[in-house]
Scaffold this motif. Structure first.
Motif, PDB file in Angstrom:
ATOM      1  N   LEU A   1       1.025  -0.785   0.060  1.00 40.65           N
ATOM      2  CA  LEU A   1      -0.103  -0.168   0.245  1.00 40.65           C
ATOM      3  C   LEU A   1       0.757   1.440  -0.098  1.00 40.65           C
ATOM      4  O   LEU A   1       1.764   1.559   0.927  1.00 40.65           O
ATOM      5  N   ARG A   2       0.760   2.381  -0.425  1.00 44.33           N
ATOM      6  CA  ARG A   2       1.002   3.696  -0.752  1.00 44.33           C
ATOM      7  C   ARG A   2       0.985   4.174   0.232  1.00 44.33           C
ATOM      8  O   ARG A   2       1.613   5.249   0.899  1.00 44.33           O
ATOM      9  N   ASP A   3      -0.070   4.160   0.860  1.00 42.03           N
ATOM     10  CA  ASP A   3      -0.440   4.200   1.697  1.00 42.03           C
ATOM     11  C   ASP A   3      -1.578   3.794   3.146  1.00 42.03           C
ATOM     12  O   ASP A   3      -2.121   2.994   2.870  1.00 42.03           O
TER      13      ASP A   3
ATOM     14  N   ARG B   1      -3.044   3.998   5.489  1.00 41.72           N
ATOM     15  CA  ARG B   1      -4.430   4.758   5.727  1.00 41.72           C
ATOM     16  C   ARG B   1      -5.975   3.388   5.238  1.00 41.72           C
ATOM     17  O   ARG B   1      -7.138   3.109   5.675  1.00 41.72           O
ATOM     18  N   ALA B   2      -5.267   3.068   3.948  1.00 38.80           N
ATOM     19  CA  ALA B   2      -6.290   2.280   3.142  1.00 38.80           C
ATOM     20  C   ALA B   2      -6.004   0.895   4.131  1.00 38.80           C
ATOM     21  O   ALA B   2      -7.187   0.134   3.690  1.00 38.80           O
TER      22      ALA B   2
ATOM     23  N   GLU C   1      -9.229  -0.345   4.786  1.00 35.23           N
ATOM     24  CA  GLU C   1     -10.249  -0.825   3.837  1.00 35.23           C
ATOM     25  C   GLU C   1     -10.266  -2.166   3.816  1.00 35.23           C
ATOM     26  O   GLU C   1     -10.498  -2.871   2.343  1.00 35.23           O
TER      27      GLU C   1
ATOM     28  N   ILE D   1      -5.129   5.649  11.889  1.00 35.12           N
ATOM     29  CA  ILE D   1      -6.618   5.029  11.637  1.00 35.12           C
ATOM     30  C   ILE D   1      -7.337   5.590  12.203  1.00 35.12           C
ATOM     31  O   ILE D   1      -7.123   4.571  13.614  1.00 35.12           O
TER      32      ILE D   1
END
Length: 308
Positions: free
Chosen positions: A181-183, A185-186, A189, A218
């Motif tokens: 994941l780049r972010d 916080r994803a 999901e 998060i």
């Protein structure tokens, strides 16, 4: 006629005092906290006085408990070594190895044929132990144990194998392009796979999804998902695409190398494991060539894995 204390209660007392925690003692012995407390009460009834007291930093021995503890660990180790001393008097047919199921399934079994090819006359028998109680009862020449960091130092009868990192992994299909994941916080999901009881009882903070969500910034609570008592089963679910699982570096090393699993986050987010693997043998078998050959081979395999 001797009046002897209950042996299972002595083991519970020794374990609780070593960990200074009923919860961690219960986890090591593979029983409930109430069962450990019951055994301690039986021992205190036998002795006739309290043996442990609670303090702000955990359990402490009372004066009577300290007297009992003096030499108890050495006595229990000597009893555990009794089988090895007897076995050392005969010529064994093979090598009995006891190990946790997750380490056996995800790391050792794949490598074990290399050892047997190099020692064709030595038959290796692999047995599964999941806690300290089973380890004490195991009919094994060598044990590979998962121990708290403070108990994992090398001694004359055990050798530290490797420290591990804990981080989230999943099958490639769950991530965009099969990449990290780049972010971070994803992660919120994605479906999650949980290990152990709700609330992380008896586990280090590195296994807590709420701790990871807080570290990653998060704000929402981790979603519910599949929960498994054993890490090996949780990893198996992740391999089938069930979700993101928190895993130890050693157990997923081969799956990451093969591309069956991928990291979800960069290594900078890894958390050190609060436990480590050691290989242990009875003192009487310390110079046994079978044991030395296996321990040396195991240490070399561990070193090559952690460097890979």
């Amino acid at each position: 006629m001797r009046t002897l204390p209950p042996f299972d209660a002595l083991v519970a007392f020794d374990t609780a005092l070593r960990h200074r925690s009923m919860t961690r003692a219960a986890a090591e012995l593979g029983m409930t906290q109430s069962a450990v407390s019951h055994r301690l009460r039986r021992l205190e009834a036998f002795v006739g006085t309290p043996l442990l007291s609670r303090s702000s930093d955990g359990l402490r021995a009372t004066p009577a408990g300290a007297e009992l503890a003096s030499g108890l660990g050495e006595l229990l180790d000597g009893l555990a070594d009794l089988r090895g001393r007897c076995r050392a008097l005969v010529t064994p047919a093979g090598l009995r190895v006891a190990v946790g199921s997750a380490l056996a399934d995800y790391w050792l079994v794949r490598r074990l044929p290399r050892f047997t090819r190099a020692h064709r006359k030595l038959e290796v028998e692999l047995g599964i132990v999941e806690n300290e109680l089973q380890a004490r009862a195991a009919d094994a020449d060598v044990q590979i144990l998962w121990q708290p960091i403070e108990a994992a130092r090398s001694t004359s009868t055990q050798q530290l194998l490797f420290h591990e990192q804990v981080f989230p992994v999943c099958c490639p299909q769950l991530l965009p392009g099969g990449r990290m994941l780049r972010d971070p916080r994803a992660l919120a999901e994605l479906p999650l796979v949980h290990k152990g009881p709700p609330g992380g009882r008896g586990q280090g903070a590195e296994w807590s999804w709420p701790v990871w969500f807080e570290r990653l910034g998060i704000e929402r609570r981790p979603p519910t998902g599949l929960r498994f008592a054993a890490l090996g089963t949780a990893i198996a679910a992740a391999l089938e695409g069930a979700g993101v699982v928190m895993a130890r570096s050693l157990l997923v090393h081969d799956a990451l190398t093969d591309g069956r699993l991928v990291r979800v986050l960069p290594a900078k987010w890894d958390m050190p494991s609060s436990k480590a693997h050691v290989v242990r043998w009875p003192a009487a078998l310390g110079s046994d060539q079978r044991v030395r050959s296996f321990v040396d081979w195991l240490a070399a395999e561990a070193k090559s894995t952690t460097k890979a």
